[in-house]
Design a protein around this motif. Structure first.
Motif, PDB file in Angstrom:
ATOM      1  N   VAL A   1       7.995  -9.067   8.946  1.00  0.00           N
ATOM      2  CA  VAL A   1       6.962  -8.048   9.173  1.00  0.00           C
ATOM      3  C   VAL A   1       7.542  -6.809   9.842  1.00  0.00           C
ATOM      4  CG1 VAL A   1       4.824  -7.518  10.419  1.00  0.00           C
ATOM      5  CG2 VAL A   1       5.075  -9.709   9.221  1.00  0.00           C
ATOM      6  N   TYR A   2       8.365  -6.994  10.878  1.00  0.00           N
ATOM      7  CA  TYR A   2       8.857  -5.851  11.644  1.00  0.00           C
ATOM      8  C   TYR A   2      10.040  -5.149  10.989  1.00  0.00           C
ATOM      9  CZ  TYR A   2       5.912  -7.517  15.476  1.00  0.00           C
ATOM     10  OH  TYR A   2       4.841  -7.897  16.244  1.00  0.00           O
ATOM     11  N   GLU A   3      10.810  -5.879  10.165  1.00  0.00           N
ATOM     12  CA  GLU A   3      12.010  -5.285   9.579  1.00  0.00           C
ATOM     13  C   GLU A   3      11.860  -5.038   8.072  1.00  0.00           C
ATOM     14  OE1 GLU A   3      15.478  -7.496  10.687  1.00  0.00           O
ATOM     15  OE2 GLU A   3      14.901  -7.585  12.801  1.00  0.00           O
ATOM     16  N   ALA A   4      11.532  -6.078   7.304  1.00  0.00           N
ATOM     17  CA  ALA A   4      11.427  -5.900   5.859  1.00  0.00           C
ATOM     18  C   ALA A   4      10.286  -4.957   5.480  1.00  0.00           C
ATOM     19  CB  ALA A   4      11.232  -7.257   5.177  1.00  0.00           C
TER      20      ALA A   4
ATOM     21  N   CYS B   1      -2.982  -5.590   3.617  1.00  0.00           N
ATOM     22  CA  CYS B   1      -2.259  -6.434   4.576  1.00  0.00           C
ATOM     23  C   CYS B   1      -2.101  -7.850   4.049  1.00  0.00           C
ATOM     24  CB  CYS B   1      -2.988  -6.439   5.926  1.00  0.00           C
ATOM     25  SG  CYS B   1      -2.883  -4.867   6.819  1.00  0.00           S
ATOM     26  N   LEU B   2      -3.102  -8.357   3.346  1.00  0.00           N
ATOM     27  CA  LEU B   2      -3.017  -9.699   2.778  1.00  0.00           C
ATOM     28  C   LEU B   2      -1.957  -9.752   1.678  1.00  0.00           C
ATOM     29  CD1 LEU B   2      -4.076 -12.575   2.685  1.00  0.00           C
ATOM     30  CD2 LEU B   2      -5.906 -11.794   1.167  1.00  0.00           C
ATOM     31  N   ARG B   3      -1.922  -8.730   0.829  1.00  0.00           N
ATOM     32  CA  ARG B   3      -0.894  -8.681  -0.222  1.00  0.00           C
ATOM     33  C   ARG B   3       0.503  -8.696   0.395  1.00  0.00           C
ATOM     34  NH1 ARG B   3      -3.433  -6.692  -5.113  1.00  0.00           N
ATOM     35  NH2 ARG B   3      -5.444  -5.755  -4.610  1.00  0.00           N
ATOM     36  N   LEU B   4       0.694  -7.896   1.453  1.00  0.00           N
ATOM     37  CA  LEU B   4       2.009  -7.833   2.082  1.00  0.00           C
ATOM     38  C   LEU B   4       2.370  -9.156   2.751  1.00  0.00           C
ATOM     39  CD1 LEU B   4       1.842  -4.241   3.633  1.00  0.00           C
ATOM     40  CD2 LEU B   4       3.209  -4.980   1.675  1.00  0.00           C
ATOM     41  N   ALA B   5       1.409  -9.789   3.397  1.00  0.00           N
ATOM     42  CA  ALA B   5       1.682 -11.073   4.027  1.00  0.00           C
ATOM     43  C   ALA B   5       2.028 -12.134   2.983  1.00  0.00           C
ATOM     44  CB  ALA B   5       0.474 -11.523   4.852  1.00  0.00           C
ATOM     45  N   LEU B   6       1.370 -12.083   1.832  1.00  0.00           N
ATOM     46  CA  LEU B   6       1.629 -13.048   0.774  1.00  0.00           C
ATOM     47  C   LEU B   6       2.996 -12.861   0.130  1.00  0.00           C
ATOM     48  CD1 LEU B   6      -1.892 -13.168  -0.916  1.00  0.00           C
ATOM     49  CD2 LEU B   6      -0.753 -15.048   0.277  1.00  0.00           C
ATOM     50  N   GLN B   7       3.560 -11.663   0.253  1.00  0.00           N
ATOM     51  CA  GLN B   7       4.899 -11.444  -0.289  1.00  0.00           C
ATOM     52  C   GLN B   7       5.900 -12.415   0.332  1.00  0.00           C
ATOM     53  OE1 GLN B   7       4.503  -9.889  -2.950  1.00  0.00           O
ATOM     54  NE2 GLN B   7       5.342  -7.826  -2.758  1.00  0.00           N
ATOM     55  N   TYR B   8       5.650 -12.783   1.583  1.00  0.00           N
ATOM     56  CA  TYR B   8       6.570 -13.688   2.285  1.00  0.00           C
ATOM     57  C   TYR B   8       6.714 -15.017   1.547  1.00  0.00           C
ATOM     58  CZ  TYR B   8       8.661 -16.352   6.135  1.00  0.00           C
ATOM     59  OH  TYR B   8       9.496 -17.127   6.901  1.00  0.00           O
ATOM     60  N   SER B   9       5.588 -15.584   1.105  1.00  0.00           N
ATOM     61  CA  SER B   9       5.628 -16.876   0.435  1.00  0.00           C
ATOM     62  C   SER B   9       6.216 -16.779  -0.963  1.00  0.00           C
ATOM     63  CB  SER B   9       4.222 -17.480   0.361  1.00  0.00           C
ATOM     64  OG  SER B   9       3.356 -16.665  -0.394  1.00  0.00           O
ATOM     65  N   ARG B  10       6.340 -15.572  -1.487  1.00  0.00           N
ATOM     66  CA  ARG B  10       6.910 -15.393  -2.822  1.00  0.00           C
ATOM     67  C   ARG B  10       8.431 -15.251  -2.774  1.00  0.00           C
ATOM     68  NH1 ARG B  10       4.762 -10.466  -5.443  1.00  0.00           N
ATOM     69  NH2 ARG B  10       4.986 -11.511  -7.458  1.00  0.00           N
TER      70      ARG B  10
ATOM     71  N   ILE C   1       2.283 -17.578   9.375  1.00  0.00           N
ATOM     72  CA  ILE C   1       2.579 -18.836  10.061  1.00  0.00           C
ATOM     73  C   ILE C   1       1.560 -19.928   9.707  1.00  0.00           C
ATOM     74  CG2 ILE C   1       2.663 -19.934  12.336  1.00  0.00           C
ATOM     75  CD1 ILE C   1       3.910 -17.321  13.391  1.00  0.00           C
ATOM     76  N   THR C   2       0.300 -19.543   9.586  1.00  0.00           N
ATOM     77  CA  THR C   2      -0.745 -20.551   9.338  1.00  0.00           C
ATOM     78  C   THR C   2      -0.838 -20.966   7.877  1.00  0.00           C
ATOM     79  OG1 THR C   2      -2.412 -18.784   9.088  1.00  0.00           O
ATOM     80  CG2 THR C   2      -2.153 -19.792  11.276  1.00  0.00           C
TER      81      THR C   2
ATOM     82  N   PRO D   1      12.661 -15.207   9.510  1.00  0.00           N
ATOM     83  CA  PRO D   1      11.507 -15.562  10.348  1.00  0.00           C
ATOM     84  C   PRO D   1      10.355 -14.585  10.079  1.00  0.00           C
ATOM     85  CG  PRO D   1      13.518 -15.580  11.634  1.00  0.00           C
ATOM     86  CD  PRO D   1      13.876 -14.980  10.315  1.00  0.00           C
ATOM     87  N   PRO D   2       9.107 -15.057  10.169  1.00  0.00           N
ATOM     88  CA  PRO D   2       7.971 -14.168   9.887  1.00  0.00           C
ATOM     89  C   PRO D   2       8.012 -12.861  10.675  1.00  0.00           C
ATOM     90  CG  PRO D   2       7.213 -16.419  10.074  1.00  0.00           C
ATOM     91  CD  PRO D   2       8.657 -16.431  10.467  1.00  0.00           C
ATOM     92  N   GLU D   3       8.423 -12.919  11.946  1.00  0.00           N
ATOM     93  CA  GLU D   3       8.478 -11.699  12.760  1.00  0.00           C
ATOM     94  C   GLU D   3       9.470 -10.693  12.180  1.00  0.00           C
ATOM     95  OE1 GLU D   3       8.776 -14.733  13.836  1.00  0.00           O
ATOM     96  OE2 GLU D   3       7.092 -15.094  15.213  1.00  0.00           O
ATOM     97  N   ASP D   4      10.642 -11.181  11.741  1.00  0.00           N
ATOM     98  CA  ASP D   4      11.642 -10.292  11.157  1.00  0.00           C
ATOM     99  C   ASP D   4      11.140  -9.705   9.841  1.00  0.00           C
ATOM    100  OD1 ASP D   4      13.219 -10.947  13.271  1.00  0.00           O
ATOM    101  OD2 ASP D   4      14.604 -12.221  12.137  1.00  0.00           O
TER     102      ASP D   4
END
Length: 216
Positions: free
Chosen positions: A191-194, A169-178, A213-214, A186-189
């Motif tokens: 996680v829920y879509e991408a 889950c951390l790896r996937l969340a970090l993909q956002y910042s990359r 977000i944090t 938006p973060p919600e889109d």
């Protein structure tokens, strides 16, 4: 093997590969070498088609045929006999004239990314959800399912399972910042879509959104 270019892969893996080794090869008729993985998918040995992209943070390789191989399991210390047998047959069929094993290079690139992004360097936070491992029998009084691991019955995740799930889950969340900052949804889109194809629980999705977000 050049994997220096930043690659961000988001699709859910097609296969989880274990006991894997990595090889660069050149067929007699080919102009350039290609990268391949050999290992186990379930109870079957497999050699993948040429790899087109490597995501060192996600520990994933995308082939030219759009199959995504997850390499979260560590490589084998040496090539397995059955994997070696398939690899030798595959080389003969594809008329391979040159090969070089690059398992250590790929594994080192994965470890460098984990150090950079601090994966698995800290304890699992108390707010990380554990519902992925929960099994409940419905009824007037819900009963939680236990799993037999060794000679013990375990309810919920083991420490190793929880660490692995948190790491994913951390790896996937970090993909956002990359992602390119100008193209980030938006973060919600995100996680829920991408990441819709990943087997994430609603609680894990909410945790990932909060994490994004944090930290952005």
């Amino acid at each position: 093997m050049d994997i220096s270019r930043t690659t961000v892969l988001l699709q859910a893996p097609t296969y989880g590969l274990r006991g894997w080794r990595a090889f660069q090869v050149r067929a007699r008729s080919a102009e350039f070498p290609t990268l391949h993985l050999a290992g186990w998918v379930g109870d079957q040995t497999r050699v993948c088609s040429p790899i087109s992209q490597v995501d060192v943070l996600l520990r994933a390789c995308l082939t030219r045929s759009s199959k995504l191989y997850s390499l979260l399991a560590p490589p084998a210390s040496s090539i397995d006999g059955e994997v070696l047998s398939l690899w030798q047959k595959w080389k003969a069929i594809n008329h391979i004239s040159w090969e070089q094993e690059v398992t250590s290079e790929l594994a080192s690139a994965f470890l460098d990314a984990e150090r950079t992004w601090r994966i698995n360097t800290e304890p699992v936070p108390a707010d990380f959800p554990t519902g992925y491992f929960a099994g409940v029998v419905p009824g007037a009084s819900p009963k939680f399912l236990a799993r037999k691991i060794g000679d013990k019955y375990v309810v919920g995740p083991t420490a190793e399972e929880l660490q692995a799930r948190h790491g994913l889950c951390l790896r996937l969340a970090l993909q956002y910042s990359r992602l390119d900052e100008a193209k980030r949804p938006p973060p919600e889109d995100f996680v829920y879509e991408a990441l819709w194809g990943w087997d994430l629980t609603p609680a894990e999705q909410r945790w990932m959104i909060a994490k994004i977000i944090t930290t952005r």
